[in-house]
Design an enzyme around this catalytic site. Structure first.
Site, short mmCIF file in Angstrom:
data_model
loop_
_atom_site.label_atom_id
_atom_site.label_comp_id
_atom_site.label_asym_id
_atom_site.label_seq_id
_atom_site.Cartn_x
_atom_site.Cartn_y
_atom_site.Cartn_z
N SER A 68 4.25 32.16 122.99
CA SER A 68 3.21 31.26 123.53
C SER A 68 3.81 30.01 123.50
O SER A 68 4.59 29.52 122.46
CB SER A 68 2.01 31.62 122.23
N GLU A 119 0.05 14.41 133.21
CA GLU A 119 -1.17 14.82 134.31
C GLU A 119 -1.75 16.05 133.79
O GLU A 119 -2.54 16.46 134.28
CB GLU A 119 -0.32 15.29 135.47
N SER A 120 -1.55 16.71 132.40
CA SER A 120 -2.38 17.57 131.94
C SER A 120 -1.52 18.61 131.14
O SER A 120 -0.82 18.29 130.19
CB SER A 120 -3.37 18.41 132.84
N HIS A 163 1.65 32.53 127.66
CA HIS A 163 1.32 33.61 126.63
C HIS A 163 2.35 34.77 127.14
O HIS A 163 1.76 35.24 128.19
CB HIS A 163 -0.01 33.98 126.29
N CYS A 202 -3.77 16.69 136.60
CA CYS A 202 -4.83 15.82 136.97
C CYS A 202 -4.30 14.83 138.11
O CYS A 202 -3.17 14.89 138.39
CB CYS A 202 -5.36 14.83 135.90
#
Lengths: 127, 127
Positions: B55, B62-63, B68, B83
């Protein structure tokens, strides 16, 4: 491990602006949210932006929780994704919404890991 | 910063099993995917599970990008959330799908941060 998971997307508006800009508080809220839901915390990574805003993630054994906060808009963009059926991601998402004093919470839940769409072979029979 | 974002959810099946279990390779693939899309990498956190699976997250200005992996099922669950309108999350998602040798890729794109649903007040006019 089972691939099947539940992914809650939570859009929080009219949150407490001071909290949205407090990285240490957000980190604590997120770790607590994971623990309250019964998840096992594995990694924690948060970042504070200048002049404002916080992004961060808590990786749990069961997947992850993320946030991107926009204090200038009173907005926080939340994801809580849990694999398996032991943890309810809504428990963590609701805890976070309450902790950030969100007045408006828009949630949707997506199923994950259900398996690829199978194209069934046409059955051939001789007559 | 604009709250509006694009969130690509990508379910990858029949991936290269060895790659799905190689944390260092996945970390490199994810950082490269962010850079190829033109994003700015801020934090990187990955975790390897026993006996298998990885993970991890790359937090970008930008985010974020997350994975996983479930080597035993040839499955990787991917999110790429960006974003603003400068970055196309599909560029990163497609890079990751190719790098993991996914034979089946199921993608959907969700809009984020569009603002709360407004209940418009009924206009009252005197006649």
């Amino acid at each position: 491990m089972e691939t099947i998971g539940r992914h809650v997307i939570s859009e929080l508006w009219n949150c407490n602006v001071d909290k949205l800009n407090d990285m240490e508080m957000i980190e604590k809220i997120f770790v607590d949210a994971a623990l309250v839901a019964g998840a096992e915390v594995r990694e924690v990574a948060f970042h504070k932006f200048a002049p404002q805003g916080v992004s961060g993630v808590v990786i749990i054994s069961e997947s992850h929780l993320t946030i991107h906060s926009f204090p200038e808009h009173g907005y926080a963009s939340i994801d809580v994704y849990t694999c398996g059926d032991r943890i309810d991601p809504n428990v963590a998402a609701d805890y976070i919404a309450k902790a950030l004093d969100a007045e408006i919470s828009e949630k949707m839940e997506l199923p994950r890991g259900l398996g690829p769409v199978q194209i069934k072979k046409k059955q051939m029979t001789s007559i």
